[in-house]
Design an enzyme around this catalytic site. Structure first.
Site, mmCIF file in Angstrom:
data_model
loop_
_atom_site.group_PDB
_atom_site.id
_atom_site.type_symbol
_atom_site.label_atom_id
_atom_site.label_comp_id
_atom_site.label_asym_id
_atom_site.label_seq_id
_atom_site.Cartn_x
_atom_site.Cartn_y
_atom_site.Cartn_z
ATOM 1 N N LYS A 52 0.844 -1.209 0.000
ATOM 2 C CA LYS A 52 0.000 0.000 0.000
ATOM 3 C C LYS A 52 0.879 1.259 0.000
ATOM 4 O O LYS A 52 0.625 2.206 -0.739
ATOM 5 C CB LYS A 52 -0.936 -0.008 1.222
ATOM 6 C CG LYS A 52 -2.034 -1.071 1.123
ATOM 7 C CD LYS A 52 -2.822 -1.272 2.427
ATOM 8 C CE LYS A 52 -3.770 -2.464 2.313
ATOM 9 N NZ LYS A 52 -4.560 -2.738 3.520
ATOM 10 N N GLN A 96 -4.338 -1.709 9.899
ATOM 11 C CA GLN A 96 -4.283 -3.029 9.258
ATOM 12 C C GLN A 96 -4.800 -4.110 10.210
ATOM 13 O O GLN A 96 -4.433 -4.146 11.383
ATOM 14 C CB GLN A 96 -2.837 -3.332 8.821
ATOM 15 C CG GLN A 96 -2.678 -4.590 7.994
ATOM 16 C CD GLN A 96 -3.352 -4.509 6.621
ATOM 17 O OE1 GLN A 96 -3.522 -3.440 6.054
ATOM 18 N NE2 GLN A 96 -3.737 -5.656 6.084
ATOM 19 N N ASP A 119 -10.908 2.763 4.606
ATOM 20 C CA ASP A 119 -11.220 1.329 4.519
ATOM 21 C C ASP A 119 -12.733 1.095 4.505
ATOM 22 O O ASP A 119 -13.185 -0.006 4.182
ATOM 23 C CB ASP A 119 -10.646 0.586 5.746
ATOM 24 C CG ASP A 119 -9.401 -0.214 5.420
ATOM 25 O OD1 ASP A 119 -9.238 -0.590 4.243
ATOM 26 O OD2 ASP A 119 -8.613 -0.485 6.349
HETATM 27 N N1 GUN Z 1 -6.813 -7.051 6.450
HETATM 28 C C1 GUN Z 1 -7.261 -7.767 5.398
HETATM 29 N N2 GUN Z 1 -7.849 -6.965 4.495
HETATM 30 C C2 GUN Z 1 -7.767 -5.711 4.977
HETATM 31 C C3 GUN Z 1 -8.201 -4.445 4.500
HETATM 32 O O1 GUN Z 1 -8.799 -4.294 3.424
HETATM 33 N N3 GUN Z 1 -7.915 -3.378 5.299
HETATM 34 C C4 GUN Z 1 -7.289 -3.511 6.486
HETATM 35 N N4 GUN Z 1 -7.079 -2.414 7.209
HETATM 36 N N5 GUN Z 1 -6.879 -4.667 6.968
HETATM 37 C C5 GUN Z 1 -7.124 -5.762 6.212
#
Ligand code: GUN
Length: 291
Positions: A52, A96, A119
């Site tokens: 990311k 995350q 998110d």
């Molecule tokens: N863990 C697995 N998928 C995601 C996501 O799309 N965002 C976040 N913050 N954590 C994750």
């Protein structure tokens, strides 16, 4: 059979965003700034967050990675979230997942300012999504909708089976595809670990979204000819022939299902890269909304 090339489509989207960033710079506007909090050192999470941050650099966004140790307390994490909520330089941020056991995930997600929740996990934004109001759509479902739309896959009136009811993928996917919107208007069935007669249900599906987290669960005998298959799974399966000791597998047995499918996403290179592109799109939206 056509491969739904998430890598290519996500690159197209990233190039579109990069062009937009260049025009923002030429007008003297502030570029979008995404922050990510990573608690602990889970291998997969480190890989995802790293990807990311790298994507931000590539398209000209500012990014900040906040790494906190595995033993971080809930209070310390909430303090960091408060800092990001009140820092005007940050347009959007993510925490995350998964988080260590001592931290209440729901409490954390609810602490994020909904206007910075790129998110789309805050209950306010989940509610706005369910009501079809402007919001940040969660990145993985958003990416799948975008992929279906860009490949012009007909969804109106089709039988869609969503496998899995997670808050991050299955549930939002089922809501979005039943709504009146591009890649929507479908008749949606959600199946999960307690569902009966699974094969009967999947065999009747025109489109299957597999998001259960069990590697190679969906096999060729469970689908009909010309089915469209979206594979959200990504599991590390031990493989001694690989240098790192594992290979990445989806929730779909690609070998058998691809023989019957009209369209199918590969793993890796399908849904995964789309998720990152849509997170960037949400961050751009956050910047524009903050004005
Ligand atoms: N863990 C697995 N998928 C995601 C996501 O799309 N965002 C976040 N913050 N954590 C994750």
């Amino acid at each position: 059979m056509t491969i739904l090339d998430g890598k290519k489509v996500s690159n197209d989207i990233k190039n579109e965003i990069a062009d937009h960033v260049q025009s923002m710079i030429s007008k003297g506007e502030k570029v979008p700034h995404l922050a990510a909090i990573l608690v602990g050192s889970d291998g997969a999470s480190m890989t995802y967050v790293g990807a990311k941050v790298k994507a931000c650099e590539r398209i000209g966004f500012k990014s900040t990675l906040i790494e906190m140790p595995e033993y971080t307390s809930e209070e310390e994490l909430l303090e960091k979230i408060h800092f990001l909520n009140t820092n005007d330089d940050i347009d959007g941020f993510i925490v995350q997942l998964p988080l260590p056991d001592q931290i209440d995930e729901q409490k954390v997600l609810m602490a994020v300012d909904p206007d910075k929740d790129v998110d789309g996990f805050h209950p306010t934004n989940v509610g706005r999504m369910a009501l079809d109001l402007p919001t940040f759509l969660p990145a993985t479902p958003y990416g799948i909708m975008e992929l279906l739309e860009r490949y012009q896959i007909e969804t109106s009136g089709k039988n869609v089976v969503v496998m899995g009811r997670s808050h991050i993928v299955g549930r939002p996917m089922s809501i979005l595809m039943s709504q009146k919107r591009p890649a929507g208007d479908a008749t949606v069935t959600v199946v999960h670990s307690r569902s009966k007669n699974l094969k009967e249900i999947t065999k009747a599906a025109d489109i299957i979204v597999a998001a259960i987290g069990i590697s190679e669960f969906l096999t060729g005998d469970m689908v009909k000819e010309d089915v469209v298959v979206i594979d959200v799974g990504i599991t590390r399966v031990p493989d001694q022939t690989k240098k790192n000791g594992y290979r990445l597998a989806g929730d779909v047995e690609f070998e058998s299902v691809s023989k019957k499918a009209s369209y199918i996403t590969p793993v890796p290179g399908g849904v995964g890269p789309m998720t990152i592109a849509m997170l960037l799109k949400n961050t751009l939206l956050a910047r524009e909304r903050h004005g």
